[in-house]
Design an enzyme around this catalytic site. Sequence first.
Site, PDB file in Angstrom:
ATOM      1  N   HIS A  30       0.813  -1.221   0.000  1.00 27.16           N
ATOM      2  CA  HIS A  30       0.000   0.000   0.000  1.00 27.16           C
ATOM      3  C   HIS A  30       0.848   1.274   0.000  1.00 27.16           C
ATOM      4  O   HIS A  30       0.336   2.359  -0.271  1.00 27.16           O
ATOM      5  CB  HIS A  30      -0.999   0.011   1.167  1.00 27.16           C
ATOM      6  N   ASP A  50       0.333  -7.666   1.386  1.00 29.33           N
ATOM      7  CA  ASP A  50       0.741  -6.282   1.622  1.00 29.33           C
ATOM      8  C   ASP A  50       2.268  -6.148   1.656  1.00 29.33           C
ATOM      9  O   ASP A  50       2.833  -5.474   2.506  1.00 29.33           O
ATOM     10  CB  ASP A  50       0.136  -5.716   2.911  1.00 29.33           C
ATOM     11  N   SER A  69       4.716   2.717   7.641  1.00 28.64           N
ATOM     12  CA  SER A  69       4.448   1.527   6.829  1.00 28.64           C
ATOM     13  C   SER A  69       5.634   1.141   5.967  1.00 28.64           C
ATOM     14  O   SER A  69       6.233   1.981   5.301  1.00 28.64           O
ATOM     15  CB  SER A  69       3.241   1.777   5.916  1.00 28.64           C
TER      16      SER A  69
END
Length: 503
Positions: free
Chosen positions: A230, A263, A345
């Site tokens: 993402h 992910d 992230s």
Amino acid sequence: MSTENEGTAVPPAPSAPPVPVDAPAASAPQASDAGAPTTPIPPTPPNASGAAPGPELVHAGPAPAYASAEGGAQQGAGGAPQYPGPGPEGAWPPPQNPGTPSYGDGGAGGAGGVGAGGVWGAGYQQPAPKPKSGRGGLVAAILVAALVAGGLGGGLGYTLAKNNDDGSSTTLSASESDGSVKRDAGTVAGVAQKALPSTVTIEAESTSGEGGTGTGFVFDTQGHIVTNNHVVAEAVDGGKLTATFPNGKKYDAEVVGHAQGYDVAVIKLKNAPSDLRPLTLGNSDQVAVGDSTIAIGAPFGLSNTVTTGIISAKNRPVASSDGSGSNASYMSALQTDASINPGNSGGPLLDAQGNVIGINSAIQSTSGGGLGGTSQSGSIGLGFAIPINQAKYVAQQLIQTGKPVYAKIGASVSLEDSSGGAKITTEGAGGSAPVEAGGPAAKAGLKPGDVITKLDDHVIDSGPTLIGEIWTHKPGDKVKITYERDGRTHTVDLTLGSRTGDS
């Protein structure tokens, strides 16, 4: 449990991460070869079961960037906003800039704000930036606050020193030390000193200019960087991607492969330097609750930030969405209380020796948001990382083939939020069979209506939990399935199949 990414709210979903297993797409018939997917990655559905939604789950990044405010304050040196000058001579307080927030209560869920009893910054109003996504305004506010605090402290210190200087000051001798400090390798400072040069701040931008900031780390000497899917999703189809090291060197990059379900993504630096130092990968299977953790990332765009904590839990079933309602990711995660925020992230979660044990991916969050004018919420001490053993396997597949490979059992399970197990549905998605003919589940004797309660020694309380556990394994692995049928418990051995790609 509802999910969101980059501050974009999405419809509520069950508290257990909703995901079917290998449910085929309605538009694509089931492939006959073993390498073809049984099902596409399904949407994260709304809470159709009627259960009350739980706390909000948010991707830990990327941290969006503000656009410059049109018609607002001009940016001065260092990025600090320049505000209009004082009013007519003798006027106090100076006139305030209309239309700017007072930060009286920090907004719903705001952190660090003054309560209803007072207003912070009443004599200083920061203009509201025009947000593109969310990072720049917060950074500007922090810079201004730091400059104001620094100027105030310095001014007071100088004034007090001047007023108390009666000419009898005592001169102190200089220290005998040369000022050098040795930091042991096992300390947080030692780990950070070694790991920081191998982390990068990633900026991804789509062809339309949308994007944000995340983190990644050096995977090998060829220039491959591992991060979250993402983080780079905006740049996959012709967008722009850059990676900046702590020394300020910036490189263009390209996406080598991305696995939306896991992910995980791998990017490669263009014209990569020859002195890259890959981070050492640990063994996430050997991690224990209570072990120390160190997270590195760019929370809200603040690059090269180091935070610490412990492993709070293992094998935590987590599902998160990118906000589109059609892309979900699932993991059996490492939970940590190290401070993780949007922008962390893709960054490494390290153990006390500096080995990578996970990739920071998501945070549990309250739904308030409001900090710094962004809708994104911050850390409440519930962060989740993809175990590095799984991420390493995925990254290697992406480097070799550009596509992810998923383990599967060849059965469709219910998405309902429950604690009783993962129930094999009586109907498959798009009219397909709920149990794939000749697939792993069929060969093991599983049938529609069976409720899977364990995979090896791991308790299965829902379909999404089952998916997360299956994806910690590789195709070809043998697992033990415990299931219930007609009130009786059965146990069978099952060899996991495989499917390639996200669709």
